[in-house]
Scaffold this motif. Structure first.
Motif, mmCIF file in Angstrom:
data_model
loop_
_atom_site.group_PDB
_atom_site.id
_atom_site.type_symbol
_atom_site.label_atom_id
_atom_site.label_comp_id
_atom_site.label_asym_id
_atom_site.label_seq_id
_atom_site.Cartn_x
_atom_site.Cartn_y
_atom_site.Cartn_z
ATOM 1 N N MET A 1 -6.628 56.468 -15.697
ATOM 2 C CA MET A 1 -7.076 56.124 -17.285
ATOM 3 C C MET A 1 -8.299 56.596 -17.374
ATOM 4 N N MET A 2 -8.745 57.017 -18.474
ATOM 5 C CA MET A 2 -10.198 57.245 -19.041
ATOM 6 C C MET A 2 -11.068 56.098 -18.736
ATOM 7 N N ASP A 3 -12.395 56.038 -18.150
ATOM 8 C CA ASP A 3 -13.267 55.010 -18.166
ATOM 9 C C ASP A 3 -13.717 54.675 -19.482
ATOM 10 N N ARG A 4 -14.379 53.577 -19.626
ATOM 11 C CA ARG A 4 -14.992 53.196 -20.824
ATOM 12 C C ARG A 4 -16.023 54.088 -21.309
ATOM 13 N N GLN A 5 -16.687 54.776 -20.587
ATOM 14 C CA GLN A 5 -17.709 55.822 -21.016
ATOM 15 C C GLN A 5 -17.090 57.039 -21.738
ATOM 16 N N GLU A 6 -15.849 57.619 -21.261
ATOM 17 C CA GLU A 6 -15.536 58.711 -21.522
ATOM 18 C C GLU A 6 -14.895 58.313 -23.075
ATOM 19 N N ILE A 7 -14.209 57.304 -23.150
ATOM 20 C CA ILE A 7 -13.471 56.682 -24.467
ATOM 21 C C ILE A 7 -14.831 56.714 -25.483
ATOM 22 N N ASP A 8 -15.905 56.007 -25.343
ATOM 23 C CA ASP A 8 -17.036 55.955 -26.040
ATOM 24 C C ASP A 8 -17.594 57.398 -26.385
ATOM 25 N N ARG A 9 -17.598 58.315 -25.362
ATOM 26 C CA ARG A 9 -18.143 59.739 -25.795
ATOM 27 C C ARG A 9 -17.310 60.306 -26.840
ATOM 28 N N ILE A 10 -15.957 60.180 -26.520
ATOM 29 C CA ILE A 10 -14.966 60.579 -27.592
ATOM 30 C C ILE A 10 -14.990 59.943 -29.068
ATOM 31 N N ALA A 11 -15.448 58.696 -29.022
ATOM 32 C CA ALA A 11 -15.490 57.975 -30.221
ATOM 33 C C ALA A 11 -16.554 58.471 -30.887
ATOM 34 N N LEU A 12 -17.479 58.694 -30.130
ATOM 35 C CA LEU A 12 -19.015 58.876 -30.733
ATOM 36 C C LEU A 12 -18.819 60.516 -31.614
ATOM 37 N N ARG A 13 -17.945 61.317 -30.709
ATOM 38 C CA ARG A 13 -17.741 62.695 -31.310
ATOM 39 C C ARG A 13 -16.948 62.627 -32.617
ATOM 40 N N LEU A 14 -16.095 61.985 -32.576
ATOM 41 C CA LEU A 14 -15.403 61.636 -33.814
ATOM 42 C C LEU A 14 -16.114 61.142 -34.930
ATOM 43 N N VAL A 15 -16.857 60.124 -34.611
ATOM 44 C CA VAL A 15 -18.082 59.537 -35.528
ATOM 45 C C VAL A 15 -18.798 60.637 -36.180
ATOM 46 N N SER A 16 -19.392 61.513 -35.271
ATOM 47 C CA SER A 16 -20.131 62.721 -35.750
ATOM 48 C C SER A 16 -19.652 63.721 -36.696
ATOM 49 N N LEU A 17 -18.374 63.636 -36.847
ATOM 50 C CA LEU A 17 -17.530 64.297 -37.591
ATOM 51 C C LEU A 17 -17.508 63.783 -39.124
ATOM 52 N N VAL A 18 -18.081 62.413 -39.163
ATOM 53 C CA VAL A 18 -17.914 61.951 -40.464
ATOM 54 C C VAL A 18 -19.331 62.358 -41.348
ATOM 55 N N PRO A 19 -18.944 62.806 -42.422
ATOM 56 C CA PRO A 19 -19.930 63.170 -43.651
ATOM 57 C C PRO A 19 -21.150 62.221 -43.691
ATOM 58 N N PRO A 20 -22.368 62.825 -43.741
ATOM 59 C CA PRO A 20 -23.605 61.802 -43.576
ATOM 60 C C PRO A 20 -23.555 60.748 -44.764
ATOM 61 N N GLY A 21 -23.064 60.980 -45.826
ATOM 62 C CA GLY A 21 -22.842 59.865 -46.966
ATOM 63 C C GLY A 21 -22.200 58.585 -46.448
ATOM 64 N N LEU A 22 -21.323 58.831 -45.443
ATOM 65 C CA LEU A 22 -20.756 57.467 -44.988
ATOM 66 C C LEU A 22 -21.335 57.229 -43.869
ATOM 67 N N ALA A 23 -22.807 57.371 -43.593
ATOM 68 C CA ALA A 23 -23.360 56.725 -42.465
ATOM 69 C C ALA A 23 -23.281 55.223 -42.126
#
Length: 84
Positions: A1-23
């Motif tokens: 299974m993926m470790d917690r850091q890898e999941i956090d990294r993927i979650a951060l990458r997904l969040v980075s795709l959110v438009p700046p207006g929704l910061a």
């Protein structure tokens, strides 16, 4: 299974795709992405590398024992066939 850091990294990458207006919503999205990823991975019933290695070693030992027992049975059968 993926470790917690890898999941956090993927979650951060997904969040980075959110438009700046929704910061303001980014932290909530990060948490939600993380939870969704964890749930999805749990449903896959994956094992960790360590669990896999332990089972591989156990299987190898078991295979060696079976091979040895097969050899001994063959010897006993040969002895019985010769009338010993």
């Amino acid at each position: 299974m993926m470790d917690r850091q890898e999941i956090d990294r993927i979650a951060l990458r997904l969040v980075s795709l959110v438009p700046p207006g929704l910061a303001q919503a980014q932290q909530d999205l990060r948490t939600n992405f993380h939870d969704v990823l964890m749930q999805g991975l749990r449903r896959l019933e994956l094992v960790t590398r360590e669990e896999f290695e332990v089972q591989s070693q156990l299987l190898a030992r078991t295979r060696a024992k079976v091979d040895e027992l097969e050899r001994r049975v063959a010897e006993l059968e040969a002895d019985a066939a010769r009338g010993l």
